[in-house]
Motif scaffolding. Structure first.
Motif: not given
Length: 303
Positions: A85-92
């Motif tokens: 997983l990236p450190e920046v998760i996409p917007r909900w």
């Protein structure tokens, strides 16, 4: 997701990079969404995901890539051996909308007309709705395979649509429901904010794309007339150039604007997923242009 012991795709998913630092909190929807999308996407004989050049599937492949589960191969996505997983998760909100799109495209969801709708077609042969109308959303049938993803995203609860689901479903805009979100107070308020706070660089990009210049018309006609047997006139050129003007400006709204947050900064854009042909973004482009660029009616008049 690694912390809670979930093993999607048969492999453990690690959060972040190999550097030693505290892992960011992983939203509870990540694992169910990855599992749902990975199962809903078509696969080829080699086990790779194929988007088949279908919009919802193309963006679903992008999501798996953004979530560290795959790499791009132009026609879809290739699963990676060790998902991370990236450190920046996409917007909900973008993910929730995409899950709805994928479910609709893959046949996991079927929208039903509101009870008592005067012109609804016969529902014979259709599975009975198992999600009840609520919060402005109509009834729907959802296949069992999709329930974990929808529930984890907070879209359904107790067999009903949640309040949070309403604006996500605006971005799908099921024709069975006959929604008119452009008259909703939340949409109108968001338009006020968009007009009042548009960043200058975004405003300049919109103005550049809105303006159809004479040299563009001449260039278009020269190119059209270079093909043997094809005859085009100025009206044809204007129609084509205006179409692309709308399309490019729609892309600006799809990338840089969201209903809940208005114009996004660089960090917001990084977390976003461009949902091409998003009805909500297109509706906002038209409402915004009618007030901000009334001299360009092709951007705001309904077809």
């Amino acid at each position: 997701m690694d912390d809670i012991g979930f093993q999607p795709l048969g492999r453990r998913i690690i959060v972040g990079s190999s550097r030693k630092h505290a892992s960011p909190a992983v939203p509870g929807w990540v694992a169910p969404v990855i599992e749902f999308v990975s199962n809903a996407l078509p696969r080829n004989q080699g086990g790779n995901w194929e988007h088949l050049y279908i919009g919802a599937f193309e963006i679903a492949c992008e999501l798996l890539i953004k979530l560290g589960c795959a790499i791009d191969n132009r026609t879809g996505a290739i699963p990676v051996a060790e998902p991370r997983l990236p450190e920046v998760i996409p917007r909900w909100d973008d993910v929730a909308t995409l899950v709805i799109w994928v479910a609709a495209q893959a046949g996991y969801i079927g929208f039903r007309h509101f009870p008592g709708a005067g012109s609804r077609p016969m529902s014979a042969g259709l599975a009975r709705a198992n999600i009840r109308a609520a919060h402005g959303c109509g009834p729907a049938y959802l296949a069992g395979e999709a329930f974990p993803a929808f529930q984890s995203l907070g879209l359904i609860l107790g067999g009903c649509w949640t309040e949070a689901a309403e604006t996500a479903l605006w971005r799908d805009n099921p024709p069975e429901w006959g929604l008119d979100f452009t008259s909703d107070s939340r949409f109108l308020r968001a338009c006020d904010v968009a007009v009042a706070t548009v960043p200058e660089d975004i405003a300049e990009r919109i103005r550049q794309q809105a303006d159809i210049r004479e040299d563009q018309i001449v260039e278009w006609l020269d190119l059209a007339h270079s093909a043997p047997g094809i005859s085009r006139n100025r009206d044809d050129a204007l129609k084509s150039l205006r179409f692309w003007s709308e399309h490019i400006i729609d892309g600006i709204f799809e990338t840089h604007w969201r209903l809940a947050d208005g114009w996004l900064g660089p960090a917001g854009v990084q977390r976003g997923i461009q949902l091409r042909f998003d009805p909500l973004a297109i509706g906002m482009r038209m409402a915004f242009a009618e007030r901000y660029l009334p001299q360009y009616p092709h951007l705001w008049r309904s077809k």
